[in-house]
Motif scaffolding. Structure first.
Motif, PDB file in Angstrom:
ATOM      1  N   ASP A  12       0.730  -1.255   0.098  1.00  0.00           N
ATOM      2  CA  ASP A  12      -0.143   0.081  -0.141  1.00  0.00           C
ATOM      3  C   ASP A  12       0.776   1.331  -0.084  1.00  0.00           C
ATOM      4  O   ASP A  12       2.141   0.986  -0.044  1.00  0.00           O
ATOM      5  N   GLU A  13       0.280   2.374  -0.140  1.00  0.00           N
ATOM      6  CA  GLU A  13       0.972   3.783   0.108  1.00  0.00           C
ATOM      7  C   GLU A  13       1.802   3.693   1.150  1.00  0.00           C
ATOM      8  O   GLU A  13       1.278   3.074   2.459  1.00  0.00           O
ATOM      9  N   ARG A  14       2.949   4.274   1.133  1.00  0.00           N
ATOM     10  CA  ARG A  14       3.811   4.389   2.455  1.00  0.00           C
ATOM     11  C   ARG A  14       3.008   5.248   3.336  1.00  0.00           C
ATOM     12  O   ARG A  14       2.430   6.171   3.283  1.00  0.00           O
ATOM     13  N   ARG A  15       3.282   4.845   4.604  1.00  0.00           N
ATOM     14  CA  ARG A  15       2.495   5.542   5.857  1.00  0.00           C
ATOM     15  C   ARG A  15       3.479   6.188   6.869  1.00  0.00           C
ATOM     16  O   ARG A  15       2.986   6.159   8.184  1.00  0.00           O
ATOM     17  N   GLY A  16       4.679   6.088   6.531  1.00  0.00           N
ATOM     18  CA  GLY A  16       5.623   6.665   7.397  1.00  0.00           C
ATOM     19  C   GLY A  16       6.290   5.542   8.136  1.00  0.00           C
ATOM     20  O   GLY A  16       7.379   5.721   9.162  1.00  0.00           O
ATOM     21  N   ALA A  45       4.344  -7.386   5.130  1.00  0.00           N
ATOM     22  CA  ALA A  45       3.580  -8.012   3.833  1.00  0.00           C
ATOM     23  C   ALA A  45       4.224  -9.453   4.199  1.00  0.00           C
ATOM     24  O   ALA A  45       5.177  -9.633   4.550  1.00  0.00           O
ATOM     25  N   THR A  46       3.470 -10.441   3.499  1.00  0.00           N
ATOM     26  CA  THR A  46       4.092 -11.826   3.690  1.00  0.00           C
ATOM     27  C   THR A  46       3.981 -12.492   2.334  1.00  0.00           C
ATOM     28  O   THR A  46       3.517 -12.227   1.364  1.00  0.00           O
ATOM     29  N   CYS A  47       4.863 -13.736   2.427  1.00  0.00           N
ATOM     30  CA  CYS A  47       5.000 -14.374   1.203  1.00  0.00           C
ATOM     31  C   CYS A  47       5.539 -16.061   1.780  1.00  0.00           C
ATOM     32  O   CYS A  47       6.481 -16.045   2.664  1.00  0.00           O
ATOM     33  N   ALA A  48       4.715 -16.936   1.349  1.00  0.00           N
ATOM     34  CA  ALA A  48       4.990 -18.338   1.859  1.00  0.00           C
ATOM     35  C   ALA A  48       5.953 -19.081   0.816  1.00  0.00           C
ATOM     36  O   ALA A  48       6.168 -20.213   1.138  1.00  0.00           O
ATOM     37  N   GLY A  49       6.463 -18.433  -0.183  1.00  0.00           N
ATOM     38  CA  GLY A  49       7.249 -18.954  -0.989  1.00  0.00           C
ATOM     39  C   GLY A  49       6.660 -19.833  -2.031  1.00  0.00           C
ATOM     40  O   GLY A  49       5.409 -19.953  -2.015  1.00  0.00           O
TER      41      GLY A  49
END
Length: 171
Positions: A12-16, A45-49
């Motif tokens: 998402d857009e950067r929130r600082g 964010a996640t990634c299960a590979g």
């Protein structure tokens, strides 16, 4: 407080806040790490590979680019990922995003050669070790070149056994 939903896909857009991508094939560990980091104030964010049967190939390994990696301030990964050594080497070659890499302590020297600036943390990972490693990786990103000496020093000195348990999401 609203339940946290971890997003998968584009950032998402950067929130600082700093962004941390967590990669882990074990869903319980993946979500536990993500929760610990989110509660500490990071966007996660996640990634299960990759799927073991060959579906859902890793875009970083297949095409040399992954939007989640490109948008992250730190990547937390593990030797448990399918093609984990290759993934670490590719992340290390790109050299821009700090890497925190989980591995058994006896294998640190082998992994240290794949990505010299990676922050290696011994498995099983504790909550405090994860937070310290991410914070340290962010700090070192501003002072590159210290990682190789740090890894060799850690191997020589050994690692203290912590009483803290593995990270677990708050109930």
């Amino acid at each position: 407080m609203a339940k946290h939903v971890i997003e998968v896909g584009d950032w998402d857009e950067r929130r600082g806040r700093e962004r941390v991508l967590v990669e882990h094939p074990d869903h319980a560990e993946l979500w536990a790490y993500a929760e610990v980091l989110h509660e500490a104030g990071y966007d996660v964010a996640t990634c299960a590979g990759e799927h073991p049967d060959g579906h859902d190939r890793c875009p970083l390994l297949e095409r040399g680019r992954c939007e989640l990696v490109a948008g992250a301030d730190v990547v937390v990964s593990t030797c448990s990922m399918q093609r984990g050594e290759t993934l670490l080497a590719v992340l290390g070659e790109q050299g821009s995003t700090p890497i925190v890499f989980e591995a058994p302590q006896p294998d640190f020297e082998r992994y240290a050669h794949l990505a010299e600036d990676a922050t290696l943390i011994p498995a099983p990972v504790t909550k405090q070790a994860l937070l310290d490693a991410v914070e340290g990786a962010l700090a070192r990103a501003e002072h590159p070149g210290e990682a190789a000496a740090r890894v060799l020093r850690a191997i020589d000195e050994g690692f203290p056994q912590e009483a803290d348990e593995s990270p677990a999401p708050a109930a």
